[in-house]
Design an enzyme around this catalytic site. Structure first.
Site, PDB file in Angstrom:
ATOM      1  N   ARG A  23     -30.257  -4.898 -27.388  1.00  0.00           N
ATOM      2  CA  ARG A  23     -30.304  -4.557 -25.956  1.00  0.00           C
ATOM      3  C   ARG A  23     -28.981  -4.911 -25.285  1.00  0.00           C
ATOM      4  O   ARG A  23     -28.484  -4.163 -24.438  1.00  0.00           O
ATOM      5  CB  ARG A  23     -31.469  -5.290 -25.283  1.00  0.00           C
ATOM      6  CG  ARG A  23     -32.839  -4.721 -25.618  1.00  0.00           C
ATOM      7  CD  ARG A  23     -33.927  -5.318 -24.742  1.00  0.00           C
ATOM      8  NE  ARG A  23     -34.384  -6.615 -25.177  1.00  0.00           N
ATOM      9  CZ  ARG A  23     -35.457  -6.832 -25.916  1.00  0.00           C
ATOM     10  NH1 ARG A  23     -36.194  -5.822 -26.347  1.00  0.00           N
ATOM     11  NH2 ARG A  23     -35.831  -8.075 -26.247  1.00  0.00           N
ATOM     12  N   PHE A  41     -40.397   5.289 -26.411  1.00  0.00           N
ATOM     13  CA  PHE A  41     -41.265   4.206 -26.883  1.00  0.00           C
ATOM     14  C   PHE A  41     -40.866   2.911 -26.168  1.00  0.00           C
ATOM     15  O   PHE A  41     -40.634   1.869 -26.790  1.00  0.00           O
ATOM     16  CB  PHE A  41     -41.157   4.018 -28.400  1.00  0.00           C
ATOM     17  CG  PHE A  41     -41.283   5.292 -29.190  1.00  0.00           C
ATOM     18  CD1 PHE A  41     -42.525   5.792 -29.535  1.00  0.00           C
ATOM     19  CD2 PHE A  41     -40.152   5.988 -29.591  1.00  0.00           C
ATOM     20  CE1 PHE A  41     -42.639   6.978 -30.268  1.00  0.00           C
ATOM     21  CE2 PHE A  41     -40.252   7.166 -30.325  1.00  0.00           C
ATOM     22  CZ  PHE A  41     -41.503   7.662 -30.668  1.00  0.00           C
ATOM     23  N   ASP A  67     -43.325   6.293 -22.661  1.00  0.00           N
ATOM     24  CA  ASP A  67     -44.265   5.679 -23.598  1.00  0.00           C
ATOM     25  C   ASP A  67     -45.605   6.387 -23.424  1.00  0.00           C
ATOM     26  O   ASP A  67     -45.956   6.798 -22.314  1.00  0.00           O
ATOM     27  CB  ASP A  67     -44.416   4.178 -23.327  1.00  0.00           C
ATOM     28  CG  ASP A  67     -44.971   3.430 -24.526  1.00  0.00           C
ATOM     29  OD1 ASP A  67     -44.200   2.690 -25.180  1.00  0.00           O
ATOM     30  OD2 ASP A  67     -46.171   3.579 -24.826  1.00  0.00           O
ATOM     31  N   SER A  68     -46.352   6.510 -24.517  1.00  0.00           N
ATOM     32  CA  SER A  68     -47.656   7.171 -24.431  1.00  0.00           C
ATOM     33  C   SER A  68     -48.691   6.298 -23.741  1.00  0.00           C
ATOM     34  O   SER A  68     -49.726   6.796 -23.291  1.00  0.00           O
ATOM     35  CB  SER A  68     -48.152   7.539 -25.834  1.00  0.00           C
ATOM     36  OG  SER A  68     -48.303   6.369 -26.633  1.00  0.00           O
ATOM     37  N   ALA A  73     -45.548   8.406 -18.622  1.00  0.00           N
ATOM     38  CA  ALA A  73     -46.542   8.169 -19.675  1.00  0.00           C
ATOM     39  C   ALA A  73     -46.857   9.498 -20.367  1.00  0.00           C
ATOM     40  O   ALA A  73     -47.606  10.325 -19.834  1.00  0.00           O
ATOM     41  CB  ALA A  73     -47.804   7.557 -19.084  1.00  0.00           C
ATOM     42  N   ASP A  94     -36.924   3.796 -30.495  1.00  0.00           N
ATOM     43  CA  ASP A  94     -37.411   2.524 -31.059  1.00  0.00           C
ATOM     44  C   ASP A  94     -38.924   2.610 -31.246  1.00  0.00           C
ATOM     45  O   ASP A  94     -39.702   1.948 -30.536  1.00  0.00           O
ATOM     46  CB  ASP A  94     -37.037   1.370 -30.119  1.00  0.00           C
ATOM     47  CG  ASP A  94     -37.398   0.010 -30.707  1.00  0.00           C
ATOM     48  OD1 ASP A  94     -37.539  -0.088 -31.946  1.00  0.00           O
ATOM     49  OD2 ASP A  94     -37.560  -0.954 -29.933  1.00  0.00           O
ATOM     50  N   CYS A 103     -38.634  -0.335 -37.598  1.00  0.00           N
ATOM     51  CA  CYS A 103     -39.106  -1.706 -37.781  1.00  0.00           C
ATOM     52  C   CYS A 103     -40.113  -1.788 -38.924  1.00  0.00           C
ATOM     53  O   CYS A 103     -40.844  -2.778 -39.054  1.00  0.00           O
ATOM     54  CB  CYS A 103     -39.719  -2.248 -36.485  1.00  0.00           C
ATOM     55  SG  CYS A 103     -41.191  -1.353 -35.941  1.00  0.00           S
TER      56      CYS A 103
END
Length: 403
Positions: free
Chosen positions: A221, A237, A259-260, A286, A307, A347
């Site tokens: 970041r 995300f 983001d969902s 969203a 991400d 990740c």
């Protein structure tokens, strides 16, 4: 009078990985009958010739024992097992490392104190947010030790921990049928605001993912902040909006967080508002990430962050995960403006650095864009990797320049 610690003897020739200090013992390597052994029990591991190799927690499954001590240290613990003094010493060592890294400062009180095997405490994660420690157990042995660990955390004055929250409902093996409850072991709720590099964040350890915040992206970041000036930033995300807040401080022209989860979007808005109240540069949406990328205008952004959550949580999902990474990166590369920056991450522990890079390469080739790698990224120093346990390296990322 203490109960004798059971001994599990390895099949002949199966001690080689332990002699190389790898902290896992696989079930197929064990000669001793374990049918009557309680899951989570402390056990000693011996070679076929009877010599002590290590001591750790037993668990039903492929990874049968996670070793917390080996060699001379194992010999000294062979009679006592893992009492509070053991955890105090391990936690003090972990704290000294974080202190030496300069992570504990007036402008930063969010960091990972314990990173499993990387801090010689396999099966345990501890993240610090101000005066609250959030503890996650990934093994039955650590679940049983949770109260001792909580006492050890609050006994170290340099840590200044007042509250210990246990959050392991989703991390323990479901076959163990432990029915863990997320709750405070010590202390109580005293606010959920933490500082990271001078920026303020609400940390939702009660209902959020992982321990409530992805501290593993702190360094990345900060790097993003340096690239953000004057750019139109898309944070896919976004979860709690960490990258978005850093981009705002980096003087981005515009920041859109996607983001969902509506809950994640609300938390992102709250975190942006904490640091930049009333700032009209930020918008949160969203919606599904792939749908947003498909519908957005060409050249609308010149800095995109990808991400996503782990696409592969086990080896059986690797092939589909790599397709997912390729598809996601291709969708971003097709729409990003010329002369742009793309931060892209995986990740998934099951995905290697080389596999992820190949998926991104395939995405670039699919789009025909000229792409250069500017930085290769990983997890920060408070997520150390035990050199004998390379599996501890899970976060990998690339900063790309897309012409």
């Amino acid at each position: 009078m203490s109960t004798a610690i059971p001994v599990l003897t390895l099949r002949r020739g199966k001690e080689e990985s332990l002699l190389r200090f790898h902290p896992w013992v696989f079930s197929g390597a064990i000669a001793t009958d374990t049918s009557g052994l309680e899951e989570g029990a402390t056990v000693k591991i011996a070679a076929a010739d009877g010599s002590l190799l290590g001591i750790g927690h037993y668990q039903i499954g492929s990874i049968a024992v996670r070793l917390l001590a080996m060699g001379r240290e194992a010999a000294s613990l062979a009679e006592t097992g893992f009492d509070e003094s053991f955890y105090i010493n391990r936690l003090a060592e972990a704290f000294r490392l974080r202190q030496s890294l300069g992570l504990i400062r007036p402008d930063n009180n969010a960091y990972r104190l314990v990173h499993g095997e990387g801090d010689f405490l396999p099966g345990l994660i501890v993240d610090i947010y101000g005066d609250t420690a959030v503890v996650q157990a990934h093994s039955v042995g650590m679940h049983y030790a949770r109260n001792i660990i909580a006492d050890a955390l609050t006994s170290l004055p340099e840590l200044a921990i007042a509250n210990v929250y246990y959050k392991s409902e989703t991390t323990l093996p479901f076959k163990a049928q432990l029915d863990p409850v997320n709750d405070y072991i010590l202390g109580s709720y005293s606010g959920n605001e933490a500082l990271e590099n001078g920026l303020r964040f609400h940390i939702d350890w009660l209902r959020g993912q992982k321990t409530g915040f992805f501290v593993d992206q702190r360094d990345n970041r900060s790097l993003l902040e340096r690239f953000a000036r004057g750019r139109r930033v898309l944070n896919m995300f976004c979860y709690t909006g960490g990258f978005s807040v850093y981009a705002m401080r980096g003087e981005a022209k515009k920041v859109v967080s996607v983001d969902s989860s509506a809950k994640a979007i609300a938390l992102t808005d709250a975190n942006v508002g904490l640091n930049f109240p009333g700032d009209t540069r930020h918008e949160a949406v969203a919606v599904d990430a792939f749908r947003y990328l498909a519908d957005m205008e060409q050249d609308a952004f010149d800095l995109i962050i990808l991400d996503p959550p782990a696409f592969a949580k086990h080896r059986g999902a690797i092939r589909n995960a790599l397709r997912g990474y390729q598809r996601l990166n291709a969708a971003a590369m097709e729409k990003i403006a010329p002369g742009s920056i793309l931060f892209t991450f995986s990740c998934s522990q099951a995905i290697t650095r080389e596999q992820f890079r190949l998926a991104v390469f395939s995405a670039a080739a699919q789009t025909g864009r000229r792409v250069r790698i500017l930085h290769q990224l990983t997890q920060p120093a408070d997520h150390p990797v035990n050199i004998y346990h390379p599996e501890g390296e899970y976060l990998k990322g690339l900063i790309l320049y897309v012409e």
